[in-house]
Design a protein around this motif. Structure first.
Motif, short mmCIF file in Angstrom:
data_model
loop_
_atom_site.label_atom_id
_atom_site.label_comp_id
_atom_site.label_asym_id
_atom_site.label_seq_id
_atom_site.Cartn_x
_atom_site.Cartn_y
_atom_site.Cartn_z
N SER A 185 62.79 -54.75 -10.57
CA SER A 185 61.70 -54.92 -11.52
C SER A 185 61.86 -56.17 -12.39
O SER A 185 61.10 -56.36 -13.33
N ALA A 186 62.88 -56.96 -12.08
CA ALA A 186 63.18 -58.09 -12.95
C ALA A 186 62.28 -59.29 -12.66
O ALA A 186 61.83 -59.48 -11.53
N VAL B 194 63.80 -61.63 -17.58
CA VAL B 194 65.01 -60.80 -17.55
C VAL B 194 66.21 -61.65 -17.11
O VAL B 194 67.30 -61.51 -17.68
N TYR B 195 66.00 -62.53 -16.13
CA TYR B 195 67.09 -63.40 -15.69
C TYR B 195 67.59 -64.28 -16.85
O TYR B 195 68.78 -64.47 -17.03
N LYS B 196 66.62 -64.79 -17.62
CA LYS B 196 67.01 -65.64 -18.75
C LYS B 196 67.77 -64.82 -19.80
O LYS B 196 68.79 -65.30 -20.35
N GLN B 197 67.33 -63.62 -20.08
CA GLN B 197 68.00 -62.79 -21.07
C GLN B 197 69.41 -62.41 -20.60
O GLN B 197 70.35 -62.38 -21.41
N LEU C 208 70.77 -55.44 -16.17
CA LEU C 208 71.17 -55.28 -14.77
C LEU C 208 70.50 -54.07 -14.14
O LEU C 208 70.22 -54.07 -12.94
N LYS C 209 70.22 -53.04 -14.95
CA LYS C 209 69.51 -51.86 -14.44
C LYS C 209 68.10 -52.25 -14.01
O LYS C 209 67.59 -51.79 -12.97
#
Length: 623
Positions: free
Chosen positions: A51-52, A56-59, A44-45
């Motif tokens: 920067s996502a 990152v969304y999948k993780q 979430l940071k």
């Protein structure tokens, strides 16, 4: 100056990318060590810093998935799948959507997953039944509709009724020889029959010659024992008409006649005393006990053009006509009544709000409530009428001119019932309101979730063809599941008594039921989450309590693999409890693999032995 600007831009891009990778790398390490709660904070940071990317969304989605946080998992899977992902992501998103009750979208995700991995057993199971969408029964839809192959196609066929000995009677204008009706320029109606086989097929129709005249004959009704028939007939055939001399016309009305079966033939035909040359009496339907005859008529003192009436029957003695009143009749046309074995009156009406033309309605004589339209599964914007249903043989028929000519259609009853959960405290018998009740089908899909009302009840409409369980949970009580008894349409009450959770605490452990995981997986499932919520409640009630989670596997598989799998499951279990607000310092986890079997069986373990060995223990740590 331009070179310096370009250098600074490149430096910013590089440092930004480096910062993103370092932040993501930290989150990935937390994820890979099963610290999903902390991993979520780290991912979430990255999102907050803009920067996502879809990785990152999948993780993030996977982290929430492991913790059974459905709402957040759904949100991030949707963002991740804005670009193509691996097959497992589509599968997990489908499971999340199913948990949300969004089965249409879940099936679409499973379609993608199945195309990507056609040899996966989960894909094969989906492809075997790709349109499987569990849902509550639509109480407004009571029949499925199919065509029949006995319709003439050019001439009218309607008014089908099925006797208990599988003889289907109906009326038709298919016999083109003889006189035509001067009013319609169509052949007169005749009565036909067709034999229904065990698989539902209908034989080639045959004319019932002993009932037919050169004028209109039918429609009709059959007694439960198949030995008595009441049918409509044009008064011309009996010389029952009025002469209009100035127009040289003979005007006859429809009347109702009774026939009895004699040595395999219909005979002993008698006119009913309610027949008249002043008005029509037609469309008869006899009750299953033979004591009430319903019919349609435009006789005086009705409410509209034609109404539904009834008379009592005792042998050859008949009572006075009684109008069924405004809950059935309107200022329009009502006709084609049919009374079923369970005392439901079906009839056609043009005077009620419907889909157009004549619509079919039902009126429950047991409840005396308002008449109900059978809905667009049966009714169309054309004329739909002459509905009948044989409850014993579980098949119905109705007529419609939706194809441009009157045809017969099959109406297959949908068996459904209401299951009512009544929830109480097992110790005090006190009614429990605001209890979470989940309806689960045979494939462990959540069909619906509701709360009990102030009477401790909630209800679901379900299909007779499926098996169901209700899972009941409330803070401070042990979660419990109850089978819904099979029914052929009668409402089912499930007495769901809950045990308070304080009995689950011993000197050494908190006793929970097994925390179930998918085969070879370590993510928390719906059933596992419901059980772990009890541990969360206990730890909130006992703020000093510390717990060691010990996870065990069965003896199948290699010892090293079992140990690693049990470690992942123990950590996932701990992470779920932490995600619910319990301080992580109060929890620890240890995987035991198959090193401490509850049932020492090894090579000859039964399924029950394996189930007992696959367990989690929640040991109370003493300081």
């Amino acid at each position: 100056m331009k070179k310096i600007y370009n250098f600074l831009s490149l430096f910013l891009i590089i440092t930004s990318s480096y910062g993103q990778s370092k932040q993501t790398e930290k989150a990935d390490k937390l994820y890979e060590s099963y610290q999903y709660v902390d991993a979520i904070d780290a991912y979430l940071k990255v999102v907050e810093d803009n920067s996502a990317d879809t990785y990152v969304y999948k993780q993030l989605a996977d982290s929430y998935y492991h913790l059974f946080n459905i709402k957040e998992a759904s949100k991030w899977y949707k963002k991740a799948l804005e670009t193509t992902q691996g097959a497992e992501t589509y599968f997990r998103y489908a499971q999340v959507l199913k948990s949300e009750g969004n089965y249409d979208q879940a099936n679409k995700q499973m379609d993608v997953f199945s195309k990507m991995t056609p040899n996966d057993q989960r894909a094969k199971t989906h492809l075997e039944n790709p349109n499987y969408i569990p849902q509550l029964a639509d109480i407004s839809k009571t029949f499925n509709v199919e065509g029949v192959d006995i319709n003439d196609g050019e001439y009218s066929d309607f008014g089908a009724v099925l006797s208990n000995d599988n003889m289907l009677y109906f009326v038709s204008t298919r016999k083109t020889s003889g006189k035509a009706d001067a009013w319609t320029n169509q052949p007169y109606l005749d009565i036909y029959k067709s034999i229904r086989s065990e698989n539902g097929d209908l034989s080639e129709p045959e004319e019932v010659e002993e009932l037919n005249t050169i004028y209109h004959d039918g429609p009709l009704t059959i007694s439960a024992d198949g030995k008595t028939m009441y049918f409509s007939r044009d008064g011309h055939s009996e010389g029952n008409f009025k002469k209009i001399k100035r127009k040289r016309l003979k005007v006859a009305q429809q009347g109702i006649y009774k026939a009895t079966m004699v040595e395999g033939k219909w005979g002993n035909i008698q006119a009913l005393p309610i027949n008249s040359t002043d008005y029509t009496v037609s469309h008869p339907s006899i009750s299953s006990d033979g004591k009430i005859l319903y019919f349609a008529s435009n006789m005086p003192n009705g409410l509209g053009d034609s109404d539904i009436w009834k008379i009592s029957v005792s042998g050859d003695t008949y009572g006075e006509p009684v109008n069924l009143g405004s809950k059935v009749n309107t200022s329009g046309k009502e006709g084609f009544p049919y009374i079923s074995e369970d005392n439901i009156l079906y009839f056609a009406s043009s005077g009620r709000q419907g889909f157009g033309g004549l619509d079919i309605f039902k009126f429950d004589l047991n409840k005396n409530e308002a008449s109900v339209n059978l809905g667009n599964a049966i009714n169309t914007n054309r004329d739909d009428f002459a509905f009948s249903v044989n409850n014993t043989l579980k098949i119905g028929y109705f007529s419609s001119n939706r194809s441009g000519v009157d045809n017969i259609y099959k109406a297959i009853p949908i068996c459904q019932f209401e299951t009512i959960a009544l929830v109480k405290d097992q110790n005090t018998n006190a009614i429990l309101s605001k209890v979470n009740v989940i309806l689960v089908d045979a494939k462990n899909n959540n069909i619906a979730t509701q709360e009990t009302d102030t009477n401790g009840t909630t209800s679901f409409n379900v299909s007779c063809d499926n098996e169901y369980t209700i899972t009941v949970s409330k803070e401070g009580y042990e979660i419990a599941s109850f089978k819904v008894a099979a029914s052929e349409g009668e409402d089912v009450i499930v007495n769901a008594d809950l045990k308070p959770i304080n009995h689950m605490i011993t000197e050494t452990e908190v006793k929970l039921k097994n925390i179930y995981f998918e085969f070879n997986k370590s993510n928390i499932t719906n059933l596992g989450a419901l059980e772990l919520d009890k541990l969360v409640a206990i730890m909130k009630d006992y703020p000093e309590m510390k717990i060691l989670v010990r996870s065990h596997t069965d003896s199948k598989g290699k010892a090293d693999y079992n140990l690693k799998l049990s470690e992942r499951r123990a950590k996932s279990t701990m992470q779920y409890v932490i995600s619910k607000g319990i301080n992580k310092d109060r929890l620890s986890a240890k995987g035991m693999g198959s090193t401490s079997l509850k049932i020492e069986c090894k090579s000859n373990c039964t399924e029950d032995d394996d189930a007992q060995n696959r367990r989690s223990e929640f040991l109370i740590i003493k300081d």
